[in-house]
Design an enzyme around this catalytic site. Sequence first.
Site, short mmCIF file in Angstrom:
data_model
loop_
_atom_site.label_atom_id
_atom_site.label_comp_id
_atom_site.label_asym_id
_atom_site.label_seq_id
_atom_site.Cartn_x
_atom_site.Cartn_y
_atom_site.Cartn_z
N ARG A 94 0.90 -1.25 0.10
CA ARG A 94 -0.06 -0.11 0.02
C ARG A 94 0.84 1.29 -0.01
O ARG A 94 0.46 2.20 -0.50
CB ARG A 94 -0.98 0.02 1.14
CG ARG A 94 -2.01 -1.09 1.03
CD ARG A 94 -2.99 -1.16 2.09
NE ARG A 94 -4.24 -1.94 2.10
CZ ARG A 94 -4.92 -2.65 2.88
NH1 ARG A 94 -4.73 -2.17 4.23
NH2 ARG A 94 -6.04 -3.23 2.36
N LYS A 108 -17.36 -17.66 3.24
CA LYS A 108 -18.83 -17.35 3.33
C LYS A 108 -19.64 -16.99 2.05
O LYS A 108 -19.07 -16.14 1.19
CB LYS A 108 -19.10 -16.50 4.55
CG LYS A 108 -18.49 -17.10 5.94
CD LYS A 108 -19.07 -16.10 6.84
CE LYS A 108 -18.79 -16.56 8.29
NZ LYS A 108 -19.20 -15.37 9.34
N GLY A 131 -7.41 -8.23 -0.72
CA GLY A 131 -7.63 -9.04 0.45
C GLY A 131 -6.53 -10.15 0.22
O GLY A 131 -5.50 -10.18 -0.14
N GLY A 191 -12.82 -4.89 0.44
CA GLY A 191 -14.19 -4.72 0.50
C GLY A 191 -14.58 -3.46 -0.52
O GLY A 191 -15.71 -3.55 -0.85
#
Length: 395
Positions: A35, A197, A353, A376
Amino acid sequence: MKTIQDYNFEGKKALIRVDFNVPLNDQMEVTDETRINAAIPTLKKILNDGGSCILMSHLGRPKNGPEDKFSLRHIIPNLGQKLDVPVKFADDCVGQSATDEAQALQPGEVLLLENVRFHKEETAGDEAFAQKLASLGDIYVNDAFGTAHRAHASTTVAAKSFEDKCCGYVMKAELENAQKVLEKADKPFTAIMGGAKISDKIMIIEQLLDKVDHLIIGGGMSYTFFKAMGGQIGNSLVEEDKLDLAKTLISKAKEKGVDLQLPKDSIIADNFSNDANTQTSDNYAIPAGFMGLDIGPESREVFSKIIENSKTVLWNGPMGVFEMSNFAAGTNTIAQSVVKATENGGFSLIGGGDSAAAVNNLGYGDKVSYVSTGGGALLEYMEGKVLPGVAALEE
């Protein structure tokens, strides 16, 4: 939306929201500079124009005000080395020290403000706090795509106080690459969705069913599909309340002519541990006491062929518990196949991620088309949601 290219920063103090939420080890050293590296071109453009940089970011999730382990001062050595200029530091992001340091800043200089999340007003999107931040600079630059889905003070609300505002190079590249996949994808288009999930990915899966030719599903979420189809999944991860949803997604894929690929086999273990006893199992018949922790060899072969013959590839989420070496083969194989698809002339977007971590750890970051730092934010953008940090620059 204006970009950093639309401005000359000579004599200007740019207040820049960067994403320096980087991992630190026990010695408070940065362990992944991705980053920081991403932000450097934006900062250098401003400095080269003859402007100065006032940087604001968060780091971690401090609960009750300042904590040393979340202080941004730990990243100063890395940042200073990459910019090749000394980095000044304000021990707060608002108040007297921040104001004094900002006012004294000369063209070509860089000031890093302390963690904005040391103030609860940041995440609350507090107007008065945002105005204090805004008072430090002449022009607002948002280059923190990874936080653009949050309406926080530094990411969104502060922008309201500026006539002149724009996005930096990271934000620009993130949006352009996401749009390329969503609106201009060459066929065949394959999306690979992994992770734990279905509930985390349901909206993006539904969006992608209208766009992709192949949808590959791996990781923990695949076992919910197998249970929904009547399989025995042992102790594998399952979302009991999402079984009907899994069936619905299978039906929708059929209706839309999408080739939905679930892993036929898994590497299973009798314990959630790298030292567990392991074997390979068909995903309809995982024995009691065992859990699936990675895709198996047959699945790796099938998925690889599809990916390598694709012209557009979107990958978000690992195929297994890749942090443990015995369950990393699936994720590693997918990464290698995405690289091959790219070498064959395809366009590949790695969706932040864990997928970004896997690709970078394997040394493939520069062998795919684009590695998102968004996580996200990228998912929400691809779900069709308005990102407050982007909308604030368009107003």
